[in-house]
Design a protein around this motif. Sequence first.
Motif: not given
Lengths: 263, 235
Positions: A95-96, A92, B146, A161, A106, B221-225, A165, B228-235, A104, A98-99
């Motif tokens: 990740d994609y 995992t 982030f 990205f 990690i 927004s996350s397809v995986q979980t 932010q 929240d998508a990982c790219f909300v809190c991570h950079k 991404s 949807e927003e």
Amino acid sequence: MKQEKAKKYGMVIDLDKCTGCGSCMVACMAENNVPFREDESDKLLSIAWMRVYKLTNGKPFPDTDICYLPRPCMHCEGHHGHSPCVSVCPATATDYSEETGIVSQIYTRCFGCRYCMAACPYHVRLFNWWDPVWPDGMEKSLSPNVSVRMRGVVEKCSFCFHRYQLTMDKAHMEGRRELEEDEYQTACTQACPAGAITFGDLNNPKHTVYRMVKPDHKQGGKPKNPKAFRLLERLGTNPKVYYLTSREWVRSMDDNYLKNESK
Amino acid sequence: MSTLDDQAKEVSEDVADRVVETPTQKEGNQVDGSGGFIILFFFIGLIASLILGWIIYPKLLYSQKKQPIDFNHAIHMDLVDDGCESCHFFREDGSYSGVPKLAQCIDCHEEVQGETENEAVFVQEYVQKQKEVPWLVYSRQPDCVFFSHVVHVKTAQIDCTQCHGHIGESTNLKIYEENRITGYSRDIWGKNMSGYKKNSWDRMKMDDCAECHAKEKGMESSVQTKKDACFVCHK
């Protein structure tokens, strides 16, 4: 809690404008703390999120034509966000969203199995064979907005990205949630001296990218503009990077066609 | 092959016979005599490893550091005009100033204000030498995270205490504890080893951010979980 519509950030690259100067590659490396090696000649071991490829039509002198093709991550949507890399990752780590429509990566989660690299049909994913080594003093000029990578993980283009932010921060400061088109732009887009790269929201009919390619969202985002194409369209990866060209021979290279097959 | 296999079987049968023999021979004295001891030793071992795991290991894992200067929030809150914002303010582009720079102290501390030793050191060592105080940040997240104050404080109107506790009203700065392995502050993973959380600010791990987001933010927004998508809190 959030009311605004989902975004689908994408890119349109005009191949007739691209001169192959490589500014986008340089800007990208600097923006995203991309590690480099003393000897960058082995492209299987070196890392570049944005890479410019050279295509030729293979004809002798008077008819020779060359086309340069910049290739960032395609941020494939696949079907419902199941892009090739996202669906194979056992950790995992990718990740994609949807927003935003951004795929991404990690780095701290990635354990380097490189399954995603095998799954990606565009070779946009790259592996860190070594810890990055910065020339003396250069680590001071690294961007704190992009986390640096370590040995043993995969990395790739993020459509800058972190810029999203940071502009969202500014928007919240001003009490809004919607971004203007020019507020969030990738480093390569801004660096291109020929203006060949355009970036924006493919869901927003007001954005230039939408008007340029007219994506048909009912058909998996296929461009309605006949000059536009996507790489390996027939795989169904549903990429968000579109190319524009008026040259037939370039367009005929967008997929692996059989000899007697016409497009 | 087959002969080897047969041999192997013979041998293992041999062994099996002998193994079966032993307990019948010793049955009488073993069960009565040492059964209690086995249980006793088991419990001694269990308690020892619990003490090791719950008390000694955390002590070894975290090194304790004192802040360069002990800062008194309570005194200063009576002196400044703009409350917390006098020192922890937002810039126009939405970024957060975070821990104050010397520039925010210098107006008042050109000269020594009170009588405390603490302040004298601060003025001598830092203000007069124009040296930034190397504050240790309790809430510092790993590099890959982030975090945005503006969205939580301005847009979502969340109070500082919800995430930081009562530092804003405190009279001194607590000891900073650093994880020797990761280099992260203990406030990220929290004090309680059993993972039990009494206050919302006891720790700020990924799950703690996600827990509130699931409750207050609501975006899958996350397809995986499907969170929240990982790219909300991570950079």
